[in-house]
Scaffold this motif. Structure first.
Motif, PDB file in Angstrom:
ATOM      1  N   GLU A 176      -5.457   5.649   1.391  1.00  0.00           N
ATOM      2  CA  GLU A 176      -6.142   6.509  -0.086  1.00  0.00           C
ATOM      3  C   GLU A 176      -7.006   7.495   0.975  1.00  0.00           C
ATOM      4  O   GLU A 176      -6.169   8.620   0.531  1.00  0.00           O
ATOM      5  CB  GLU A 176      -7.644   5.729   0.272  1.00  0.00           C
ATOM      6  CG  GLU A 176      -7.922   4.114  -0.333  1.00  0.00           C
ATOM      7  CD  GLU A 176      -9.256   3.821  -0.457  1.00  0.00           C
ATOM      8  OE1 GLU A 176     -10.148   4.079   0.509  1.00  0.00           O
ATOM      9  OE2 GLU A 176      -9.275   2.167  -0.591  1.00  0.00           O
ATOM     10  N   LEU A 177      -6.430   7.596   2.291  1.00  0.00           N
ATOM     11  CA  LEU A 177      -6.944   9.083   2.805  1.00  0.00           C
ATOM     12  C   LEU A 177      -5.305   9.658   2.478  1.00  0.00           C
ATOM     13  O   LEU A 177      -5.708  10.910   2.494  1.00  0.00           O
ATOM     14  CB  LEU A 177      -7.751   9.745   4.301  1.00  0.00           C
ATOM     15  CG  LEU A 177      -8.824   8.426   4.484  1.00  0.00           C
ATOM     16  CD1 LEU A 177      -9.622   8.461   5.491  1.00  0.00           C
ATOM     17  CD2 LEU A 177      -9.811   9.637   3.316  1.00  0.00           C
ATOM     18  N   THR A 178      -4.435   9.383   3.023  1.00  0.00           N
ATOM     19  CA  THR A 178      -3.170  10.094   3.158  1.00  0.00           C
ATOM     20  C   THR A 178      -1.864   9.903   1.900  1.00  0.00           C
ATOM     21  O   THR A 178      -1.307  11.043   1.184  1.00  0.00           O
ATOM     22  CB  THR A 178      -2.496   9.449   4.263  1.00  0.00           C
ATOM     23  OG1 THR A 178      -3.494   9.172   5.574  1.00  0.00           O
ATOM     24  CG2 THR A 178      -1.626   9.858   4.977  1.00  0.00           C
ATOM     25  N   LEU A 179      -1.712   8.253   1.181  1.00  0.00           N
ATOM     26  CA  LEU A 179      -1.117   8.826   0.410  1.00  0.00           C
ATOM     27  C   LEU A 179      -1.658   9.311  -1.316  1.00  0.00           C
ATOM     28  O   LEU A 179      -0.400   9.135  -2.167  1.00  0.00           O
ATOM     29  CB  LEU A 179      -0.786   6.956   0.138  1.00  0.00           C
ATOM     30  CG  LEU A 179      -0.246   6.313   1.535  1.00  0.00           C
ATOM     31  CD1 LEU A 179       0.873   5.154   2.152  1.00  0.00           C
ATOM     32  CD2 LEU A 179       1.144   7.599   2.696  1.00  0.00           C
ATOM     33  N   ASP A 208      -6.662  -3.654  11.065  1.00  0.00           N
ATOM     34  CA  ASP A 208      -6.790  -5.023  10.295  1.00  0.00           C
ATOM     35  C   ASP A 208      -6.136  -3.822   8.763  1.00  0.00           C
ATOM     36  O   ASP A 208      -5.799  -2.622   8.651  1.00  0.00           O
ATOM     37  CB  ASP A 208      -7.690  -5.212  10.407  1.00  0.00           C
ATOM     38  CG  ASP A 208      -8.992  -4.498   9.797  1.00  0.00           C
ATOM     39  OD1 ASP A 208      -8.647  -3.377   9.722  1.00  0.00           O
ATOM     40  OD2 ASP A 208      -9.944  -4.721   9.988  1.00  0.00           O
ATOM     41  N   ALA A 209      -6.019  -5.431   8.115  1.00  0.00           N
ATOM     42  CA  ALA A 209      -6.123  -4.793   6.260  1.00  0.00           C
ATOM     43  C   ALA A 209      -6.546  -3.152   5.504  1.00  0.00           C
ATOM     44  O   ALA A 209      -6.363  -2.738   5.203  1.00  0.00           O
ATOM     45  CB  ALA A 209      -6.051  -5.309   5.620  1.00  0.00           C
ATOM     46  N   ALA A 210      -7.995  -3.155   5.789  1.00  0.00           N
ATOM     47  CA  ALA A 210      -8.989  -2.773   5.767  1.00  0.00           C
ATOM     48  C   ALA A 210      -8.579  -1.138   6.253  1.00  0.00           C
ATOM     49  O   ALA A 210      -8.978  -0.578   5.879  1.00  0.00           O
ATOM     50  CB  ALA A 210     -10.478  -3.237   6.304  1.00  0.00           C
ATOM     51  N   LEU A 211      -8.438  -1.252   7.784  1.00  0.00           N
ATOM     52  CA  LEU A 211      -7.722  -0.048   7.953  1.00  0.00           C
ATOM     53  C   LEU A 211      -6.792   0.855   7.476  1.00  0.00           C
ATOM     54  O   LEU A 211      -6.227   1.895   6.976  1.00  0.00           O
ATOM     55  CB  LEU A 211      -7.579   0.000   9.721  1.00  0.00           C
ATOM     56  CG  LEU A 211      -6.988   1.400  10.740  1.00  0.00           C
ATOM     57  CD1 LEU A 211      -8.652   2.165   9.906  1.00  0.00           C
ATOM     58  CD2 LEU A 211      -6.639   1.096  11.461  1.00  0.00           C
ATOM     59  N   LEU A 212      -5.832  -0.707   7.449  1.00  0.00           N
ATOM     60  CA  LEU A 212      -4.417   0.067   6.413  1.00  0.00           C
ATOM     61  C   LEU A 212      -4.833   0.487   5.608  1.00  0.00           C
ATOM     62  O   LEU A 212      -4.086   1.928   4.384  1.00  0.00           O
ATOM     63  CB  LEU A 212      -3.256  -0.657   6.355  1.00  0.00           C
ATOM     64  CG  LEU A 212      -2.928  -1.556   7.360  1.00  0.00           C
ATOM     65  CD1 LEU A 212      -1.290  -2.649   7.192  1.00  0.00           C
ATOM     66  CD2 LEU A 212      -2.338  -0.862   8.555  1.00  0.00           C
ATOM     67  N   ARG A 213      -5.510   0.836   4.428  1.00  0.00           N
ATOM     68  CA  ARG A 213      -6.305   0.515   3.216  1.00  0.00           C
ATOM     69  C   ARG A 213      -7.136   1.590   3.536  1.00  0.00           C
ATOM     70  O   ARG A 213      -7.303   2.770   2.182  1.00  0.00           O
ATOM     71  CB  ARG A 213      -6.766  -0.587   2.491  1.00  0.00           C
ATOM     72  CG  ARG A 213      -6.712  -1.858   1.865  1.00  0.00           C
ATOM     73  CD  ARG A 213      -7.736  -2.769   1.277  1.00  0.00           C
ATOM     74  NE  ARG A 213      -8.268  -3.083   1.715  1.00  0.00           N
ATOM     75  CZ  ARG A 213      -8.069  -4.254   2.532  1.00  0.00           C
ATOM     76  NH1 ARG A 213      -6.667  -5.039   2.037  1.00  0.00           N
ATOM     77  NH2 ARG A 213      -9.296  -4.720   2.321  1.00  0.00           N
ATOM     78  N   THR A 214      -7.803   1.977   4.322  1.00  0.00           N
ATOM     79  CA  THR A 214      -8.588   3.391   4.226  1.00  0.00           C
ATOM     80  C   THR A 214      -7.196   4.310   4.330  1.00  0.00           C
ATOM     81  O   THR A 214      -7.633   5.371   4.147  1.00  0.00           O
ATOM     82  CB  THR A 214      -9.347   3.345   5.718  1.00  0.00           C
ATOM     83  OG1 THR A 214     -10.573   2.022   4.687  1.00  0.00           O
ATOM     84  CG2 THR A 214      -9.838   4.383   6.123  1.00  0.00           C
ATOM     85  N   LEU A 215      -6.565   4.348   5.636  1.00  0.00           N
ATOM     86  CA  LEU A 215      -5.498   5.294   6.142  1.00  0.00           C
ATOM     87  C   LEU A 215      -4.376   5.575   4.558  1.00  0.00           C
ATOM     88  O   LEU A 215      -4.009   6.868   4.555  1.00  0.00           O
ATOM     89  CB  LEU A 215      -4.873   4.896   7.035  1.00  0.00           C
ATOM     90  CG  LEU A 215      -4.939   5.363   8.183  1.00  0.00           C
ATOM     91  CD1 LEU A 215      -5.162   6.712   8.635  1.00  0.00           C
ATOM     92  CD2 LEU A 215      -6.542   5.118   8.893  1.00  0.00           C
ATOM     93  N   LEU A 252       1.128  -1.950   0.542  1.00  0.00           N
ATOM     94  CA  LEU A 252       0.200   0.086   0.016  1.00  0.00           C
ATOM     95  C   LEU A 252       0.897   0.988  -0.087  1.00  0.00           C
ATOM     96  O   LEU A 252      -0.018   2.325  -0.029  1.00  0.00           O
ATOM     97  CB  LEU A 252      -0.606   0.146   1.288  1.00  0.00           C
ATOM     98  CG  LEU A 252      -2.231  -0.805   1.403  1.00  0.00           C
ATOM     99  CD1 LEU A 252      -2.770  -0.739   2.132  1.00  0.00           C
ATOM    100  CD2 LEU A 252      -2.977  -0.334   0.394  1.00  0.00           C
ATOM    101  N   GLY A 253       2.082   0.715   0.381  1.00  0.00           N
ATOM    102  CA  GLY A 253       2.863   2.266  -0.494  1.00  0.00           C
ATOM    103  C   GLY A 253       3.390   2.716   2.018  1.00  0.00           C
ATOM    104  O   GLY A 253       4.012   3.767   0.771  1.00  0.00           O
ATOM    105  N   TYR A 254       3.163   1.895   2.219  1.00  0.00           N
ATOM    106  CA  TYR A 254       3.820   2.225   3.793  1.00  0.00           C
ATOM    107  C   TYR A 254       4.912   2.170   3.978  1.00  0.00           C
ATOM    108  O   TYR A 254       5.703   1.848   3.402  1.00  0.00           O
ATOM    109  CB  TYR A 254       3.041   1.561   4.863  1.00  0.00           C
ATOM    110  CG  TYR A 254       1.705   1.933   5.262  1.00  0.00           C
ATOM    111  CD1 TYR A 254       1.455   2.371   6.678  1.00  0.00           C
ATOM    112  CD2 TYR A 254       0.214   1.132   4.292  1.00  0.00           C
ATOM    113  CE1 TYR A 254       0.051   2.650   7.168  1.00  0.00           C
ATOM    114  CE2 TYR A 254      -0.561   1.782   5.331  1.00  0.00           C
ATOM    115  CZ  TYR A 254      -0.980   2.265   6.634  1.00  0.00           C
ATOM    116  OH  TYR A 254      -2.534   2.873   6.315  1.00  0.00           O
ATOM    117  N   ASP A 255       6.200   3.475   4.525  1.00  0.00           N
ATOM    118  CA  ASP A 255       6.882   3.605   4.248  1.00  0.00           C
ATOM    119  C   ASP A 255       8.639   3.112   5.488  1.00  0.00           C
ATOM    120  O   ASP A 255       8.983   2.308   5.496  1.00  0.00           O
ATOM    121  CB  ASP A 255       7.264   5.535   4.895  1.00  0.00           C
ATOM    122  CG  ASP A 255       8.870   5.214   5.249  1.00  0.00           C
ATOM    123  OD1 ASP A 255       9.469   5.090   4.258  1.00  0.00           O
ATOM    124  OD2 ASP A 255       9.192   5.841   6.220  1.00  0.00           O
TER     125      ASP A 255
END
Length: 337
Positions: free
Chosen positions: A334-337, A325-332, A31-34
């Motif tokens: 989408e909102l941030t990256l 969870d994975a759903a929360l990681l995807r939401t963040l 997802l592009g997390y650093d």
């Protein structure tokens, strides 16, 4: 307005290793997390899970949040960091922290005295190891090298690491709460790991981080709950705060309680601790102000979180560390990256 990066905060284990934590780290990477971070308390260590994750990822940075100073000597910590940095191709971030007197004296059997001095000595030795310019020596009070104290054989020899570190400038972050500790962190470290931070009360730490060098990172763990019911979203944050402010520390000295007081909630912090020590944990949680829980977290409906993220982007924080969870990681993402 700065662009926030995201990190996955896995924390420390409970009674058993969490299921699927490697898959979650891989999802964060995709997802592009650093970065991804692991912790230790008095159960699992932080380096072993991080190595397990590093072996099954390729780009995401690997951080300890935090490795406790008393868990290992500075040279042993440097060895673990340089090994993991090599194995991961230069992705290691060494996050350090002194922990608290209950853990240091109760679990590690060491005195808690002078935590700032110990931190300075510890990091100086680690940086000597990573530079590998000269044999490592220290005339400090807590980590003398070579050791010449009681029961010494008098045969200690200054040594260089056999293994050449991959990076002399492997980044070192410090988990710090108190004003003097945060000021020292800005002076001697590459990044800061605050426990609670409010983008609406930047003045609480403004003076301490004013002298931080260019490129200094602030990676802040922010509890995140997406829920149209704001009260329900805030409850886990309040439960965490009730436990940390009420019980993570002695009644005489609790750093989390002291931080809450500095952030403008002194009376509430006192009341939370009194209730917690009286065994009234539900009441202690109920006493956590919604305003405080809301300021240090990202809670509520999706669009509300989107708006609050703009306030974090206007703060000195460079990375939001989230747990979920994975759903929360995807939401963040989408909102941030």
């Amino acid at each position: 307005m700065g662009r926030l990066s995201l990190g996955l905060q896995l924390g420390y284990w409970g009674a058993r290793p969490p299921e699927g934590f490697v898959a979650l780290a891989r999802e964060a990477e995709n997802l592009g997390y650093d970065s991804v971070w692991t912790a230790e308390s008095w159960g699992n260590d932080c380096f072993t899970p991080l190595a397990w994750i590093g072996a099954q990822t390729s780009r995401i940075r690997l951080g300890t949040s935090v490795a406790q100073l008393s868990a290992r000597t500075p040279t042993a910590c440097a060895m673990a960091a340089l090994a993991l940095d090599h194995l991961s191709g230069g992705r290691m971030i060494l996050g350090l922290g002194v922990s608290g007197p209950q853990v240091v004296e109760g679990w590690y059997g060491q005195p808690y005295a002078k935590p700032l001095t110990r931190t300075r000595e510890y990091i100086d030795i680690i940086r000597q190891v990573l530079r590998r310019e000269d044999p490592v020596t220290s005339d400090g009070e807590f980590y003398p090298l070579p050791y010449t104290g009681p029961n010494a054989w008098g045969m200690g020899k200054p040594l260089k690491p056999i293994t050449h570190p991959l990076r002399a400038d492997l980044p070192i972050f410090i988990g710090a709460e108190g004003p003097k500790n945060v000021a020292q962190t800005a002076a001697i470290a590459d990044g800061w790991l605050p426990l609670y931070y409010s983008p609406y009360r930047q003045e609480v730490y403004a003076d301490q981080i004013a002298g931080a060098p260019e490129g200094f990172e602030i990676a802040c763990t922010v509890m995140t709950n997406v829920n149209d019911d704001l009260a329900a979203a805030l409850y886990p944050v309040k439960a965490m705060l009730g436990f940390y402010i009420g019980g993570m520390g002695s009644k005489k000295r609790n750093f989390h309680k002291e931080l809450m007081a500095r952030m403008g909630f002194e009376d509430e912090a006192e009341q939370i601790q009194e209730l917690f020590f009286a065994g009234q944990r539900d009441e202690a949680i109920a006493c956590v102000p919604d305003a405080f829980a809301d300021e240090i977290s990202l809670c509520g409906p999706r669009e509300r979180i989107r708006e609050k993220l703009q306030d974090w982007e206007r703060s000195p924080v460079t990375t939001l560390l989230v747990n979920g969870d994975a759903a929360l990681l995807r939401t963040l993402a989408e909102l941030t990256l």
